[in-house]
Design a protein around this motif. Structure first.
Motif, short mmCIF file in Angstrom:
data_model
loop_
_atom_site.label_atom_id
_atom_site.label_comp_id
_atom_site.label_asym_id
_atom_site.label_seq_id
_atom_site.Cartn_x
_atom_site.Cartn_y
_atom_site.Cartn_z
N SER A 1 0.82 -1.21 0.00
CA SER A 1 0.00 0.00 0.00
C SER A 1 0.86 1.26 0.00
N GLU B 1 0.93 3.98 -3.02
CA GLU B 1 0.64 5.40 -2.77
C GLU B 1 1.78 6.29 -3.28
N TYR C 1 1.56 6.34 -7.05
CA TYR C 1 0.41 7.17 -7.40
C TYR C 1 0.78 8.66 -7.28
N GLY C 2 1.44 9.01 -6.18
CA GLY C 2 1.85 10.40 -5.97
C GLY C 2 2.84 10.88 -7.02
N GLN D 1 8.18 10.35 -2.55
CA GLN D 1 6.76 10.18 -2.25
C GLN D 1 6.48 9.17 -1.14
#
Length: 154
Positions: free
Chosen positions: A81, A85, A88-89, A151
Motif C-alpha cells: 500500500s 501510494e 500514485y503520488g 513520495q
C-alpha cells in the motif's frame, strides 16, 4: 518450516536459486532497487512500458500470502500500500493495477502498474511481458527512483 492455519507445513527461508533471495545479476537485469520497506523491497521495473511500474518483493522466501503469519502479512500489505501510494503520488495514474503471479518466478512479489484512461490496455489486465519494451537510460531510472522515494510516507 512452520505450520499454517490449515496444518500444512511450508518452507519459509531464503533460497539461493531464487533471484529475489540471492539478489543476483538476473535481478539486476530486470529491476533496480528503490527502497527497503518494513518486510519487503521496492524495485523499479526496467521495463517502463507502463511508466512507474514497480515490484514489491517480500524480503524472505515465500511463495504464497498464506505462508505468512498474521503480522508478516499485515506488514507486507502495508508495504504494498505504501509503495502504491508513492507511485500514485509520483505518476498520478487513473488506476493502480496489482498483480500477484509467481508461476514463473516463485517468490512472493506484487507488480504495481499505473494505468491511464485512453491507453491501449485500459480496462484490461496489464501485459506482463509486452512484445516491445520501453527501457530508459541510467538517468531516466535514477529520476524514477528519486521521485518514488520522495513520495514514500513512512
Amino acid at each position: 518450516m512452520r505450520e499454517t492455519a490449515g496444518g500444512l507445513k511450508q518452507i519459509h527461508s531464503d533460497r539461493p536459486d531464487c533471484f529475489y533471495c540471492s539478489k543476483n545479476e538476473k535481478l539486476d537485469s530486470l529491476m533496480i532497487e528503490a527502497a527497503a520497506l518494513q518486510v519487503s523491497t521496492l524495485y523499479v521495473n526496467r521495463d517502463q512500458t507502463h511508466g512507474g511500474r514497480c515490484i514489491v518483493a517480500y524480503r524472505r522466501h515465500a511463495t504464497e500470502l498464506f505462508q505468512l503469519d498474521r503480522t508478516e502479512l499485515r506488514l507486507f500489505m502495508e508495504d504494498v500500500s505504501l509503495a502504491a501510494e508513492a507511485i500514485y503520488g509520483a505518476f498520478r495514474p487513473d488506476k493502480m493495477n496489482y498483480g500477484i503471479y509467481g508461476d514463473l518466478v516463485p517468490h512472493l512479489h506484487v507488480h504495481l502498474v499505473p494505468k491511464y484512461k485512453g491507453t491501449e490496455e485500459w480496462g484490461e489486465a496489464f501485459v506482463n511481458a509486452p512484445p516491445s519494451r520501453k527501457t530508459l537510460d541510467p538517468d531516466g531510472y535514477r529520476k524514477i527512483v528519486e521521485i518514488i522515494r520522495s513520495q514514500l510516507k513512512r
